[in-house]
Design a protein around this motif. Structure first.
Motif, PDB file in Angstrom:
ATOM      1  N   LYS A 190       0.797  -1.260  -0.008  1.00  0.00           N
ATOM      2  CA  LYS A 190       0.015  -0.089  -0.020  1.00  0.00           C
ATOM      3  C   LYS A 190       0.747   1.298  -0.094  1.00  0.00           C
ATOM      4  O   LYS A 190       0.659   2.217  -0.681  1.00  0.00           O
ATOM      5  CB  LYS A 190      -0.818  -0.007   0.957  1.00  0.00           C
ATOM      6  N   PHE A 191       2.116   1.241   0.928  1.00  0.00           N
ATOM      7  CA  PHE A 191       3.027   2.404   0.750  1.00  0.00           C
ATOM      8  C   PHE A 191       3.638   2.604  -0.389  1.00  0.00           C
ATOM      9  O   PHE A 191       3.724   3.516  -0.966  1.00  0.00           O
ATOM     10  CB  PHE A 191       3.854   2.298   1.952  1.00  0.00           C
ATOM     11  N   ALA A 192       3.908   1.539  -1.139  1.00  0.00           N
ATOM     12  CA  ALA A 192       4.715   1.222  -2.537  1.00  0.00           C
ATOM     13  C   ALA A 192       3.581   2.024  -3.678  1.00  0.00           C
ATOM     14  O   ALA A 192       4.001   2.754  -4.426  1.00  0.00           O
ATOM     15  CB  ALA A 192       4.938   0.102  -3.043  1.00  0.00           C
ATOM     16  N   ALA A 193       2.363   1.975  -3.402  1.00  0.00           N
ATOM     17  CA  ALA A 193       1.292   2.165  -4.212  1.00  0.00           C
ATOM     18  C   ALA A 193       1.089   3.903  -4.266  1.00  0.00           C
ATOM     19  O   ALA A 193       1.032   4.486  -5.260  1.00  0.00           O
ATOM     20  CB  ALA A 193       0.020   1.564  -4.139  1.00  0.00           C
ATOM     21  N   VAL A 194       1.375   4.158  -3.042  1.00  0.00           N
ATOM     22  CA  VAL A 194       1.082   5.727  -2.907  1.00  0.00           C
ATOM     23  C   VAL A 194       2.346   6.236  -3.556  1.00  0.00           C
ATOM     24  O   VAL A 194       2.203   7.338  -3.921  1.00  0.00           O
ATOM     25  CB  VAL A 194       1.127   6.060  -1.148  1.00  0.00           C
ATOM     26  N   GLN A 195       3.579   5.733  -3.195  1.00  0.00           N
ATOM     27  CA  GLN A 195       5.014   6.248  -3.702  1.00  0.00           C
ATOM     28  C   GLN A 195       4.698   6.359  -5.341  1.00  0.00           C
ATOM     29  O   GLN A 195       5.344   7.349  -5.864  1.00  0.00           O
ATOM     30  CB  GLN A 195       5.888   5.533  -3.429  1.00  0.00           C
ATOM     31  N   HIS A 196       4.214   5.324  -5.917  1.00  0.00           N
ATOM     32  CA  HIS A 196       4.009   5.198  -7.362  1.00  0.00           C
ATOM     33  C   HIS A 196       3.085   6.333  -7.903  1.00  0.00           C
ATOM     34  O   HIS A 196       3.527   6.870  -9.148  1.00  0.00           O
ATOM     35  CB  HIS A 196       3.568   3.946  -7.691  1.00  0.00           C
ATOM     36  N   THR A 197       2.167   6.922  -7.091  1.00  0.00           N
ATOM     37  CA  THR A 197       1.123   7.868  -7.694  1.00  0.00           C
ATOM     38  C   THR A 197       1.570   9.270  -7.417  1.00  0.00           C
ATOM     39  O   THR A 197       1.060  10.258  -8.168  1.00  0.00           O
ATOM     40  CB  THR A 197      -0.396   7.638  -7.083  1.00  0.00           C
ATOM     41  N   GLU A 198       2.603   9.352  -6.659  1.00  0.00           N
ATOM     42  CA  GLU A 198       2.873  10.656  -6.368  1.00  0.00           C
ATOM     43  C   GLU A 198       3.818  11.328  -7.516  1.00  0.00           C
ATOM     44  O   GLU A 198       4.696  10.751  -7.946  1.00  0.00           O
ATOM     45  CB  GLU A 198       3.930  10.732  -4.738  1.00  0.00           C
TER      46      GLU A 198
END
Length: 198
Positions: A190-198
């Protein structure tokens, strides 16, 4: 498992709240849901979060920094503890509400649910409120070792139906270690997914 998890900040009152400019994943649950035990099991540290046989031990927002990933796990005060004063309960609720509202750094709330119980009103109300704020809710069931498989399976199904989820909530146990690695991997994804969208 994370390489390092450290308690960086503890907040007891609304006026102590300040911006913590890193992604945040909050843990929420009833006072006796086993939140502190789960946090200790997840991080592999016995005394990172204080545990007690008396519910309601967590009376503050606790910001745990996860390194090297660089995000916070935020332990919210347990709710629904009847043996503290109404004023005290209202103070915790106000602190949780203020933290959740307009928090641009919060990428989700892990709602911890007791495997032994069918859906409870307090849990439903919290999840409904979080969703109303546009925040993702990730249901996780605790204490799976403390009830028989048919009971936890029925409660899983009830929550899945109630939440309209594709999958039933993940069953975990801080005592047996059931699905603890899987839960930590979920957090990192979930954290990696947030990083990817930023």
């Amino acid at each position: 498992m994370p390489s390092t998890v450290i308690l960086e900040k503890t907040i007891y009152t609304i006026d102590q709240l300040e911006e913590m400019p890193l992604p945040q994943l909050a843990l929420a649950g009833r006072s006796n849901v086993g939140k502190s035990s789960l946090l200790n099991k997840l991080t592999g540290r016995k005394n990172l979060a204080k545990t007690s046989s008396t519910p309601g031990k967590t009376r503050s927002l606790n910001f745990y920094k996860v390194l090297p990933e660089d995000f916070y796990l935020v332990d919210l005060p347990g709710y629904g503890y009847a043996r503290c004063s109404k004023t005290e309960r209202e103070k915790w609720a106000a602190l949780i509400n203020r933290y959740l509202r307009d928090n641009v750094h919060l990428f989700g709330v892990v709602a911890l649910l007791d495997s032994r119980l069918p859906p409870q009103t307090l849990d439903i109300e919290l999840i409904t409120f979080i969703r109303s704020q546009g925040i993702d809710v990730f249901p996780v069931m605790t204490k799976a070792d403390k009830c028989k498989q048919p009971v936890r399976s029925a409660n899983q199904t009830a929550w899945q139906r109630l939440l309209g989820s594709e999958k039933p909530p993940l069953l975990t146990s801080s005592h047996s270690g059931m699905n603890i690695d899987k839960l930590w991997q979920f957090f990192l994804e979930k954290f990696a997914a947030v990083q990817h969208t930023e």
